[in-house]
Design a protein around this motif. Structure first.
Motif, PDB file in Angstrom:
ATOM      1  N   MET A  35      65.229  73.797  47.805  1.00 57.42           N
ATOM      2  CA  MET A  35      65.260  74.668  48.826  1.00 57.42           C
ATOM      3  C   MET A  35      66.257  75.936  48.645  1.00 57.42           C
ATOM      4  O   MET A  35      66.311  76.981  48.365  1.00 57.42           O
ATOM      5  N   THR A  38      65.965  79.601  47.718  1.00 54.25           N
ATOM      6  CA  THR A  38      66.356  80.739  48.794  1.00 54.25           C
ATOM      7  C   THR A  38      67.205  81.615  48.142  1.00 54.25           C
ATOM      8  O   THR A  38      66.974  83.129  48.510  1.00 54.25           O
ATOM      9  N   GLU A  77      68.148  85.298  54.347  1.00 50.00           N
ATOM     10  CA  GLU A  77      67.510  84.258  54.404  1.00 50.00           C
ATOM     11  C   GLU A  77      66.495  83.696  55.074  1.00 50.00           C
ATOM     12  O   GLU A  77      65.118  83.105  54.265  1.00 50.00           O
ATOM     13  N   ALA A 119      63.541  85.238  53.145  1.00 48.57           N
ATOM     14  CA  ALA A 119      63.168  84.537  52.046  1.00 48.57           C
ATOM     15  C   ALA A 119      62.583  83.225  52.058  1.00 48.57           C
ATOM     16  O   ALA A 119      61.628  82.921  51.076  1.00 48.57           O
ATOM     17  N   VAL A 120      62.940  82.460  53.112  1.00 51.90           N
ATOM     18  CA  VAL A 120      62.221  81.127  53.427  1.00 51.90           C
ATOM     19  C   VAL A 120      60.609  81.571  53.827  1.00 51.90           C
ATOM     20  O   VAL A 120      59.788  80.773  53.324  1.00 51.90           O
TER      21      VAL A 120
END
Length: 195
Positions: free
Chosen positions: A125, A129, A140, A143-144
């Motif tokens: 992850m 990310t 962030e 992106a997640v």
């Protein structure tokens, strides 16, 4: 037997598309990804824009969208028509020349051939990310969310049309963690296994 066809399924942000492109370049074979959208559009009679959004990903509403999709007189939905066109194009490409095909359930579509190397690329992850943040210039949290949404839609599409679990190791010849191995080593492993 040497593997003429390499399929690459991947988690969003794992670099699977880039790895596939490099493997094809280094092996001097054809690379198919988004460039087959036009062929799928032609086969299905739908617009390239529609294919781009729907050929690999499930509808945003998830699995239930397939169940409640409008069907024509033959019982087929637009999604079914897209999948059939995609399937036909992938079978034609695989029959024509050695190549790397990224995504689009190619591993399942070509499952009856013994000259196919099916690869699944995943990653950790934090690295995924960072990659998405850099590529798309997003924060962030965004992106997640992008990763979760895209992978969920890929998983739903794969599950609906293959009745298999997307990312399950037994569905692939190789499963590689690009965060741990790095892109170069992933490429070398894939090329070595394709011999």
């Amino acid at each position: 037997m040497a593997k003429r066809i390499i399929t690459i399924s991947r988690e969003y942000g794992s670099g699977g598309r880039f790895i596939g492109e490099e493997v094809a370049r280094k092996l001097g074979i054809a690379y198919y990804d988004k460039d087959i959208i036009g062929q799928i559009a032609e086969q299905s009679g739908l617009s390239p824009e529609y294919i781009k959004e729907n050929a690999e990903l499930s509808p945003k509403k998830g699995l239930f969208a397939y169940a409640f999709a409008g069907r024509d007189i033959t019982g087929k939905s637009i999604e079914d028509i897209v999948y059939e066109a995609q399937r036909k194009v992938i079978l034609e490409l695989a029959g024509k020349e050695p190549c790397v095909i990224v995504g689009r359930n190619a591993d399942y579509i070509l499952k009856d051939r013994d000259d196919v190397l099916n690869v699944f690329i995943h990653g950790d992850m934090p690295e995924k990310t960072q990659r998405i943040m850099g590529l798309y210039n997003v924060e962030e949290k965004e992106a997640v969310k992008m990763m979760a949404d895209t992978d969920k839609r890929r998983m739903t599409n794969y599950s609906f049309y293959t009745e298999q679990k997307w990312g399950k190791a037994s569905n692939y010849t190789l499963c590689l963690n690009s965060s741990q191995l790095g892109y170069d080593r992933c490429e070398k492993i894939i090329m070595e296994c394709g011999k």
